[in-house]
Design an enzyme around this catalytic site. Structure first.
Site, short mmCIF file in Angstrom:
data_model
loop_
_atom_site.label_atom_id
_atom_site.label_comp_id
_atom_site.label_asym_id
_atom_site.label_seq_id
_atom_site.Cartn_x
_atom_site.Cartn_y
_atom_site.Cartn_z
N ARG A 241 8.02 -27.55 43.58
CA ARG A 241 7.08 -28.39 44.31
C ARG A 241 6.36 -29.29 43.32
O ARG A 241 5.85 -28.83 42.29
CB ARG A 241 6.05 -27.53 45.06
N GLU A 270 5.13 -37.43 46.79
CA GLU A 270 6.35 -38.24 46.91
C GLU A 270 6.47 -38.84 48.31
O GLU A 270 6.01 -38.24 49.29
CB GLU A 270 7.59 -37.41 46.56
N HIS A 288 14.46 -36.05 44.56
CA HIS A 288 14.46 -34.86 45.43
C HIS A 288 15.88 -34.56 45.95
O HIS A 288 16.13 -34.52 47.16
CB HIS A 288 13.49 -35.04 46.59
#
Length: 323
Positions: A241, A270, A288
């Site tokens: 995270r 993000e 990601h």
């Protein structure tokens, strides 16, 4: 018998959307971008769906959930993490929340290993050099990295992803240490060294790979004080995270040379990224990609639909309920 209405907040993999269209009257998102909370509320109030299929980053906060119509019985998220969903607000409304665990461990561990390798061998810098047409030929001291053999990999959060990463790292000749709330059974630890304090853990390792959940308890866990406890020349990788890293402190340690390099697949806030990362030469950035394989994303979607099917088609509790 009419099909239950399902609001889909994103575009999902074709196989997932095909299965959803087979069993539900779907209300798709017109664009493959996250809907705002207001847009989710507007679409839900207009259609009155029985379920919502959402994804990480969607604004399923207390304000959004509080305005959903009474028709909504379940929110199934296309993710393991539920940081984007206010579970208390959903519980207050009697809305079940379910996620997609146990299907993305290998894919995410692969990205962690990719970042470790790329950071250690300066792959990002090398690729940028070539694209800039700045390579003038082989040289004995050009872009010297470090080998992973006999280095100590420290896994922060030795869950399923951490254990898969440990398997891969052993193939590179790395020694595995880990920091958990409690030690794993020997069969799961596979010889990895357990640490019961941050201090001993951080001092022992050459590479830190972070796999802890988000939330206030872990916010900015990797701060300046803990970075200072790492060996000079250590490498930091985060596929867990983004909120668990103090971005300013990490960039400062990269700039000073205390850290050799970093590799990041997740970011706090993000898709917004801390400005310092754009100019730091010794950081590898990915958008990601942890679960971004066809196989994994299909499995995630099917698991999310399994949750919806249980509640909306069979009147049963969802198999992967989190709230």
């Amino acid at each position: 018998m009419s099909k239950p209405l399902l609001l889909m907040t994103r575009h999902f993999p074709p196989a997932v959307e095909a299965r959803a269209a087979r069993d539900y009257a779907t209300i798709p998102n017109a664009a493959d971008t996250a809907m705002t909370g207001a847009e989710i509320v507007s679409a839900a109030r207009q259609a009155e769906p029985a379920g919502i299929l959402c994804a990480a980053g969607d604004a399923m906060n207390a304000e959004t959930i509080g305005q959903l119509p009474e028709s909504v019985r379940i929110i199934s998220t296309f993710s393991v993490g539920t940081d984007h969903i206010d579970l208390a607000a959903a519980a207050a409304r009697g809305i079940a929340v379910a996620n997609t665990p146990d299907v993305l461990s290998v894919a995410t561990a692969e990205i962690a290993m990719l970042l470790i390798l790329t950071a250690a061998r300066r792959g990002g810098e090398a690729e940028r050099m070539l694209r800039a047409r700045a390579w003038t030929g082989w040289a004995p001291t050009q872009l010297l990295g470090v080998t992973l053999e006999r280095k100590v990999l420290g896994i922060l959060g030795m869950g399923r992803i951490g254990q898969e990463l440990a398997k891969m790292a052993r193939g590179f000749g790395m020694e595995i240490h880990y920091r958990n709330r409690r030690p794993l059974p020997d069969a799961e630890a596979q010889g990895a060294v357990y640490h019961d304090s941050d201090e001993s853990f951080l001092a022992a390792i050459d590479v830190l790979s972070m796999h802890i959940p988000g939330g206030e308890a872990t916010r900015r866990w990797l701060n300046a004080a803990r970075i200072a406890q790492l060996k000079r020349g250590a490498i930091v990788v985060n596929t867990g995270r983004g909120s668990t890293v103090d971005d300013e402190a990490l960039c400062a340690a990269l700039e000073s040379g205390h850290l050799r390099a970093a590799g990041l697949d997740v970011f706090d806030g993000e898709p917004r990224i801390y400005e310092g990362y754009y100019t730091a030469p010794n950081v590898v950035l990915l958008p990601h990609l942890g679960s971004a394989t066809v196989e994994t994303r299909d499995a995630m979607g099917f698991r999310a639909l399994d949750n919806l099917d249980a509640v909306l088609l069979r009147g049963e509790p969802p198999p992967h309920r989190v709230g």
